[in-house]
Design a protein around this motif. Structure first.
Motif, PDB file in Angstrom:
ATOM      1  N   GLU A  81       2.055  -4.747  -3.567  1.00 53.44           N
ATOM      2  CA  GLU A  81       3.282  -3.966  -3.383  1.00 53.44           C
ATOM      3  C   GLU A  81       3.934  -4.268  -2.032  1.00 53.44           C
ATOM      4  O   GLU A  81       5.147  -4.387  -1.941  1.00 53.44           O
ATOM      5  CB  GLU A  81       2.970  -2.474  -3.490  1.00 53.44           C
ATOM      6  CG  GLU A  81       2.631  -2.018  -4.892  1.00 53.44           C
ATOM      7  CD  GLU A  81       2.142  -0.571  -4.943  1.00 53.44           C
ATOM      8  OE1 GLU A  81       2.366   0.181  -3.969  1.00 53.44           O
ATOM      9  OE2 GLU A  81       1.529  -0.204  -5.957  1.00 53.44           O
ATOM     10  N   ALA A  82       3.112  -4.389  -0.986  1.00 58.60           N
ATOM     11  CA  ALA A  82       3.642  -4.679   0.350  1.00 58.60           C
ATOM     12  C   ALA A  82       4.320  -6.049   0.382  1.00 58.60           C
ATOM     13  O   ALA A  82       5.390  -6.205   0.987  1.00 58.60           O
ATOM     14  CB  ALA A  82       2.525  -4.611   1.392  1.00 58.60           C
ATOM     15  N   LEU A  83       3.717  -7.045  -0.266  1.00 59.21           N
ATOM     16  CA  LEU A  83       4.334  -8.369  -0.317  1.00 59.21           C
ATOM     17  C   LEU A  83       5.660  -8.327  -1.075  1.00 59.21           C
ATOM     18  O   LEU A  83       6.652  -8.914  -0.637  1.00 59.21           O
ATOM     19  CB  LEU A  83       3.386  -9.379  -0.970  1.00 59.21           C
ATOM     20  CG  LEU A  83       2.178  -9.810  -0.143  1.00 59.21           C
ATOM     21  CD1 LEU A  83       1.251 -10.688  -0.981  1.00 59.21           C
ATOM     22  CD2 LEU A  83       2.608 -10.546   1.113  1.00 59.21           C
ATOM     23  N   LYS A  84       5.678  -7.627  -2.205  1.00 56.11           N
ATOM     24  CA  LYS A  84       6.903  -7.528  -3.000  1.00 56.11           C
ATOM     25  C   LYS A  84       8.031  -6.866  -2.212  1.00 56.11           C
ATOM     26  O   LYS A  84       9.185  -7.285  -2.314  1.00 56.11           O
ATOM     27  CB  LYS A  84       6.640  -6.758  -4.292  1.00 56.11           C
ATOM     28  CG  LYS A  84       5.853  -7.563  -5.309  1.00 56.11           C
ATOM     29  CD  LYS A  84       5.588  -6.753  -6.573  1.00 56.11           C
ATOM     30  CE  LYS A  84       4.755  -7.530  -7.559  1.00 56.11           C
ATOM     31  NZ  LYS A  84       4.455  -6.751  -8.772  1.00 56.11           N
ATOM     32  N   LYS A  85       7.700  -5.842  -1.417  1.00 50.10           N
ATOM     33  CA  LYS A  85       8.706  -5.169  -0.585  1.00 50.10           C
ATOM     34  C   LYS A  85       9.324  -6.136   0.425  1.00 50.10           C
ATOM     35  O   LYS A  85      10.450  -5.959   0.848  1.00 50.10           O
ATOM     36  CB  LYS A  85       8.093  -3.972   0.148  1.00 50.10           C
ATOM     37  CG  LYS A  85       7.890  -2.780  -0.744  1.00 50.10           C
ATOM     38  CD  LYS A  85       7.332  -1.623   0.038  1.00 50.10           C
ATOM     39  CE  LYS A  85       7.063  -0.439  -0.868  1.00 50.10           C
ATOM     40  NZ  LYS A  85       6.475   0.691  -0.141  1.00 50.10           N
TER      41      LYS A  85
END
Length: 61
Positions: free
Chosen positions: A50-54
């Motif tokens: 999720e952090a990478l996608k953000k």
């Protein structure tokens, strides 16, 4: 019931990642992962993805 991340078996076993966590924090993290029906390791992997996608980065694996 704990769900296992089936993606990790592609290409053989994934390398281990070890970290130290304060016992009180670990208890909270375990409880949240269990509430979602997943292992703590999978919970961390989901957070990382999720952090990478953000950041606009498509997670690999």
């Amino acid at each position: 019931m704990i769900k296992r991340d089936k993606k990790s078996t592609i290409g053989g076993p994934a390398p281990q990642f070890k970290m130290r966590i304060d016992p009180a924090l670990r208890e909270q993290l375990d409880a949240e992962a269990a509430a979602q029906g997943i292992s703590l390791a999978n919970w961390f992997k989901n957070l990382a993805r999720e952090a990478l996608k953000k950041k606009g980065i498509e997670p690999k694996g």
